[in-house]
Design a protein around this motif. Structure first.
Motif, PDB file in Angstrom:
ATOM      1  N   ASN A  36       0.844  -1.179   0.000  1.00  0.00           N
ATOM      2  CA  ASN A  36       0.000   0.000   0.000  1.00  0.00           C
ATOM      3  C   ASN A  36       0.885   1.237   0.000  1.00  0.00           C
ATOM      4  OD1 ASN A  36      -2.394   1.612   0.362  1.00  0.00           O
ATOM      5  ND2 ASN A  36      -1.838   1.804   2.520  1.00  0.00           N
ATOM      6  N   ASN A  37       0.453   2.273  -0.693  1.00  0.00           N
ATOM      7  CA  ASN A  37       1.264   3.493  -0.731  1.00  0.00           C
ATOM      8  C   ASN A  37       0.520   4.705  -0.168  1.00  0.00           C
ATOM      9  OD1 ASN A  37      -0.597   4.012  -2.705  1.00  0.00           O
ATOM     10  ND2 ASN A  37       0.881   4.308  -4.375  1.00  0.00           N
ATOM     11  N   ASN A  38      -0.503   4.436   0.663  1.00  0.00           N
ATOM     12  CA  ASN A  38      -1.291   5.537   1.212  1.00  0.00           C
ATOM     13  C   ASN A  38      -1.242   5.602   2.737  1.00  0.00           C
ATOM     14  OD1 ASN A  38      -2.356   6.436  -1.336  1.00  0.00           O
ATOM     15  ND2 ASN A  38      -3.664   4.613  -1.335  1.00  0.00           N
ATOM     16  N   ASP A  39      -0.273   4.950   3.357  1.00  0.00           N
ATOM     17  CA  ASP A  39      -0.190   4.931   4.812  1.00  0.00           C
ATOM     18  C   ASP A  39       0.517   6.177   5.329  1.00  0.00           C
ATOM     19  OD1 ASP A  39      -1.396   2.462   4.776  1.00  0.00           O
ATOM     20  OD2 ASP A  39       0.474   1.342   4.984  1.00  0.00           O
ATOM     21  N   PHE A  40       0.241   6.518   6.576  1.00  0.00           N
ATOM     22  CA  PHE A  40       0.941   7.645   7.195  1.00  0.00           C
ATOM     23  C   PHE A  40       0.926   7.472   8.708  1.00  0.00           C
ATOM     24  CE2 PHE A  40      -3.473   8.912   7.323  1.00  0.00           C
ATOM     25  CZ  PHE A  40      -3.612   9.572   8.538  1.00  0.00           C
ATOM     26  N   SER A  41       1.814   8.175   9.362  1.00  0.00           N
ATOM     27  CA  SER A  41       1.838   8.186  10.824  1.00  0.00           C
ATOM     28  C   SER A  41       2.240   9.571  11.303  1.00  0.00           C
ATOM     29  CB  SER A  41       2.813   7.136  11.370  1.00  0.00           C
ATOM     30  OG  SER A  41       4.152   7.533  11.135  1.00  0.00           O
ATOM     31  N   GLY A  42       1.911   9.862  12.535  1.00  0.00           N
ATOM     32  CA  GLY A  42       2.310  11.118  13.160  1.00  0.00           C
ATOM     33  C   GLY A  42       2.583  10.876  14.632  1.00  0.00           C
ATOM     34  N   ALA A  43       3.468  11.665  15.219  1.00  0.00           N
ATOM     35  CA  ALA A  43       3.815  11.471  16.626  1.00  0.00           C
ATOM     36  C   ALA A  43       4.187  12.804  17.248  1.00  0.00           C
ATOM     37  CB  ALA A  43       4.972  10.480  16.761  1.00  0.00           C
ATOM     38  N   ILE A  44       3.981  12.893  18.568  1.00  0.00           N
ATOM     39  CA  ILE A  44       4.349  14.099  19.303  1.00  0.00           C
ATOM     40  C   ILE A  44       4.920  13.687  20.657  1.00  0.00           C
ATOM     41  CG2 ILE A  44       2.031  14.353  20.297  1.00  0.00           C
ATOM     42  CD1 ILE A  44       2.468  17.413  20.078  1.00  0.00           C
ATOM     43  N   GLN A  45       5.901  14.437  21.128  1.00  0.00           N
ATOM     44  CA  GLN A  45       6.523  14.172  22.426  1.00  0.00           C
ATOM     45  C   GLN A  45       6.757  15.484  23.159  1.00  0.00           C
ATOM     46  OE1 GLN A  45      10.027  11.622  22.416  1.00  0.00           O
ATOM     47  NE2 GLN A  45      10.869  12.641  24.219  1.00  0.00           N
ATOM     48  N   GLY A  46       6.428  15.506  24.433  1.00  0.00           N
ATOM     49  CA  GLY A  46       6.701  16.659  25.276  1.00  0.00           C
ATOM     50  C   GLY A  46       7.618  16.265  26.415  1.00  0.00           C
ATOM     51  N   THR A  47       8.634  17.081  26.678  1.00  0.00           N
ATOM     52  CA  THR A  47       9.631  16.775  27.702  1.00  0.00           C
ATOM     53  C   THR A  47       9.800  17.956  28.641  1.00  0.00           C
ATOM     54  OG1 THR A  47      10.817  15.365  26.143  1.00  0.00           O
ATOM     55  CG2 THR A  47      12.008  16.027  28.123  1.00  0.00           C
ATOM     56  N   TYR A  48       9.840  17.645  29.939  1.00  0.00           N
ATOM     57  CA  TYR A  48      10.116  18.659  30.966  1.00  0.00           C
ATOM     58  C   TYR A  48      11.440  18.312  31.640  1.00  0.00           C
ATOM     59  CZ  TYR A  48      10.022  21.057  35.459  1.00  0.00           C
ATOM     60  OH  TYR A  48      10.368  21.811  36.544  1.00  0.00           O
ATOM     61  N   TYR A  49      12.370  19.266  31.656  1.00  0.00           N
ATOM     62  CA  TYR A  49      13.666  19.094  32.305  1.00  0.00           C
ATOM     63  C   TYR A  49      13.632  19.745  33.678  1.00  0.00           C
ATOM     64  CZ  TYR A  49      15.020  17.814  27.589  1.00  0.00           C
ATOM     65  OH  TYR A  49      15.089  17.196  26.361  1.00  0.00           O
ATOM     66  N   PHE A  50      14.173  19.053  34.659  1.00  0.00           N
ATOM     67  CA  PHE A  50      14.078  19.527  36.038  1.00  0.00           C
ATOM     68  C   PHE A  50      14.903  20.795  36.279  1.00  0.00           C
ATOM     69  CE2 PHE A  50      13.301  14.877  36.437  1.00  0.00           C
ATOM     70  CZ  PHE A  50      11.955  14.976  36.778  1.00  0.00           C
ATOM     71  N   LYS A  51      15.931  21.019  35.466  1.00  0.00           N
ATOM     72  CA  LYS A  51      16.725  22.235  35.545  1.00  0.00           C
ATOM     73  C   LYS A  51      16.868  22.818  34.144  1.00  0.00           C
ATOM     74  CE  LYS A  51      19.492  20.772  39.530  1.00  0.00           C
ATOM     75  NZ  LYS A  51      20.873  20.531  40.055  1.00  0.00           N
ATOM     76  N   ASN A  52      17.164  24.102  34.070  1.00  0.00           N
ATOM     77  CA  ASN A  52      17.375  24.738  32.776  1.00  0.00           C
ATOM     78  C   ASN A  52      18.486  24.038  32.003  1.00  0.00           C
ATOM     79  OD1 ASN A  52      15.389  26.679  32.947  1.00  0.00           O
ATOM     80  ND2 ASN A  52      16.744  28.265  33.738  1.00  0.00           N
ATOM     81  N   VAL A  53      18.262  23.847  30.706  1.00  0.00           N
ATOM     82  CA  VAL A  53      19.251  23.218  29.832  1.00  0.00           C
ATOM     83  C   VAL A  53      20.010  24.321  29.099  1.00  0.00           C
ATOM     84  CG1 VAL A  53      19.609  21.672  27.880  1.00  0.00           C
ATOM     85  CG2 VAL A  53      17.795  21.186  29.551  1.00  0.00           C
ATOM     86  N   ASP A  54      21.322  24.346  29.257  1.00  0.00           N
ATOM     87  CA  ASP A  54      22.186  25.319  28.587  1.00  0.00           C
ATOM     88  C   ASP A  54      22.454  24.840  27.165  1.00  0.00           C
ATOM     89  OD1 ASP A  54      24.094  27.071  27.720  1.00  0.00           O
ATOM     90  OD2 ASP A  54      25.563  26.609  29.280  1.00  0.00           O
ATOM     91  N   SER A  55      22.039  25.616  26.182  1.00  0.00           N
ATOM     92  CA  SER A  55      22.174  25.185  24.788  1.00  0.00           C
ATOM     93  C   SER A  55      23.428  25.736  24.112  1.00  0.00           C
ATOM     94  CB  SER A  55      20.934  25.590  23.987  1.00  0.00           C
ATOM     95  OG  SER A  55      20.776  26.998  23.984  1.00  0.00           O
ATOM     96  N   THR A  56      24.405  26.219  24.901  1.00  0.00           N
ATOM     97  CA  THR A  56      25.623  26.799  24.316  1.00  0.00           C
ATOM     98  C   THR A  56      26.820  25.864  24.374  1.00  0.00           C
ATOM     99  OG1 THR A  56      26.316  27.825  26.409  1.00  0.00           O
ATOM    100  CG2 THR A  56      24.832  29.097  24.989  1.00  0.00           C
ATOM    101  N   LYS A  57      26.652  24.645  24.862  1.00  0.00           N
ATOM    102  CA  LYS A  57      27.797  23.762  25.105  1.00  0.00           C
ATOM    103  C   LYS A  57      28.269  22.998  23.872  1.00  0.00           C
ATOM    104  CE  LYS A  57      27.027  22.933  30.042  1.00  0.00           C
ATOM    105  NZ  LYS A  57      26.839  21.903  31.091  1.00  0.00           N
ATOM    106  N   GLY A  58      27.465  22.954  22.832  1.00  0.00           N
ATOM    107  CA  GLY A  58      27.826  22.161  21.652  1.00  0.00           C
ATOM    108  C   GLY A  58      26.660  22.138  20.688  1.00  0.00           C
ATOM    109  N   PRO A  59      26.475  21.040  19.944  1.00  0.00           N
ATOM    110  CA  PRO A  59      25.355  20.957  19.004  1.00  0.00           C
ATOM    111  C   PRO A  59      24.019  21.194  19.709  1.00  0.00           C
ATOM    112  CG  PRO A  59      26.879  19.135  18.661  1.00  0.00           C
ATOM    113  CD  PRO A  59      27.322  19.820  19.912  1.00  0.00           C
ATOM    114  N   LEU A  60      23.194  22.037  19.151  1.00  0.00           N
ATOM    115  CA  LEU A  60      21.911  22.343  19.760  1.00  0.00           C
ATOM    116  C   LEU A  60      21.040  21.099  19.906  1.00  0.00           C
ATOM    117  CD1 LEU A  60      21.189  25.663  17.853  1.00  0.00           C
ATOM    118  CD2 LEU A  60      21.507  25.442  20.329  1.00  0.00           C
ATOM    119  N   ALA A  61      21.125  20.190  18.948  1.00  0.00           N
ATOM    120  CA  ALA A  61      20.304  18.983  18.997  1.00  0.00           C
ATOM    121  C   ALA A  61      20.634  18.109  20.189  1.00  0.00           C
ATOM    122  CB  ALA A  61      20.480  18.180  17.705  1.00  0.00           C
TER     123      ALA A  61
END
Length: 298
Positions: A36-61
């Motif tokens: 079949n060529n008409n299938d699809f999927s979707g997903a969502i994820q929410g995450t809570y970090y207990f402390k602030n995450v510093d995004s300057t240490k390396g790759p943002l991902a």
């Protein structure tokens, strides 16, 4: 003044936030296979970090991993799949917690998750559902180098890992579930490393994984971070599961428009070589998926 303050805070989150405590990510995949060529999927994820995450240490991902950021997450996946005249609507729900704990020797790591899957058959066959529980323990044996082993209990083969769907796509999540199969118990192992490339603004990441259930699967993944915001990656997974598909390779690209907003695309090709597996008349469900994803941090 209150409205102006709220608008300013939102603008900063969208354009230049260097620390965050919440992350919401979503993805959708178009699925094309020989049935079949008409299938699809979707997903969502929410995450809570207990402390602030510093995004300057390396790759943002990889900001959360580089910060050893303990967190809790919820995930949901929806998919419509058709095969051999059967049409299923598949819902997968998940809850997960990850913890990094400093010790006198090396930082310790632990995670626990629960997933529930509902398979709603739309063509008259019986519905199905299943649960899975997973536990991982590990340590960062060197800077930004995680080694972990785990145990997964699958009460029903219909049970998918919603977090695996978000991270790696529905084809690989399905192959992982088929690898565990009716064994109900599986041992897992994985490693992850992210490090800078000396003398450049680039970094590289590696991940390896092993699933030992009724069959055995391994996976490899690497990402090259051309800048902290832009990455390209490739992956490969193969299972001794003797059905279709039993291997998958993929490619992806991700870009952070701002430190708080990213977009990406992925491609996965999952196939099965019946002659090599000794299944000349097997139904060969070669599958291709094309996915889009986005993240928002605040």
């Amino acid at each position: 003044m209150k409205k102006l303050g709220l608008a300013t805070a939102l603008l900063l989150a969208m354009t230049g936030a260097q620390a965050y405590q919440f992350e919401v990510q979503g993805q959708s995949e178009f699925i094309d296979n020989t049935a079949n060529n008409n299938d699809f999927s979707g997903a969502i994820q929410g995450t809570y970090y207990f402390k602030n995450v510093d995004s300057t240490k390396g790759p943002l991902a990889e900001a959360a991993f580089l910060n050893q950021a303990s967190n809790v997450s919820l995930a949901y996946s929806y998919g419509e799949l058709q095969e051999d005249g059967e049409r299923d609507v598949v819902h997968a729900y998940g809850a997960k917690a990850e913890a990094y704990v400093p010790t006198k020797f090396v930082p310790a790591y632990a995670s626990a998750s629960y997933n529930h899957t509902i398979v709603d058959n739309k063509t008259g066959s019986a519905d199905d559902n299943g649960d899975r529980y997973a536990l991982e323990l590990g340590a960062l044996v060197a800077p930004n180098f995680l080694v972990a082993v785990g145990y997964t209990s699958v009460a029903d083969q219909a049970s998918l890992d919603a977090f695996n769907i978000v991270a790696n796509g529905v084809a690989k999540a399905g192959l992982e579930s088929a690898t565990i199969a009716d064994d109900q118990d599986a041992i897992t192992a994985r490693t992850k490393y992210v490090g800078a490339i000396d003398g450049t603004n680039m970094a590289i990441g590696f991940e390896t994984g092993l699933v030992y259930g009724e069959s055995t699967a391994y996976n490899l993944k690497t990402d090259l971070y051309l800048t902290p915001a832009l990455s390209v990656g490739a992956s490969y997974m193969e299972s001794s599961y003797n059905n279709s598909p039993d291997k998958a390779w993929g490619a992806n690209v991700n870009y952070f428009i701002t430190p708080a907003v990213s977009v990406g695309a992925s491609y996965v090709n999952a196939n099965f070589e019946a002659a090599q597996a000794g299944e000349e008349d097997a139904t060969v469900l070669d599958t291709q998926t094309v996915g889009l994803n986005a993240k928002f941090r605040f």
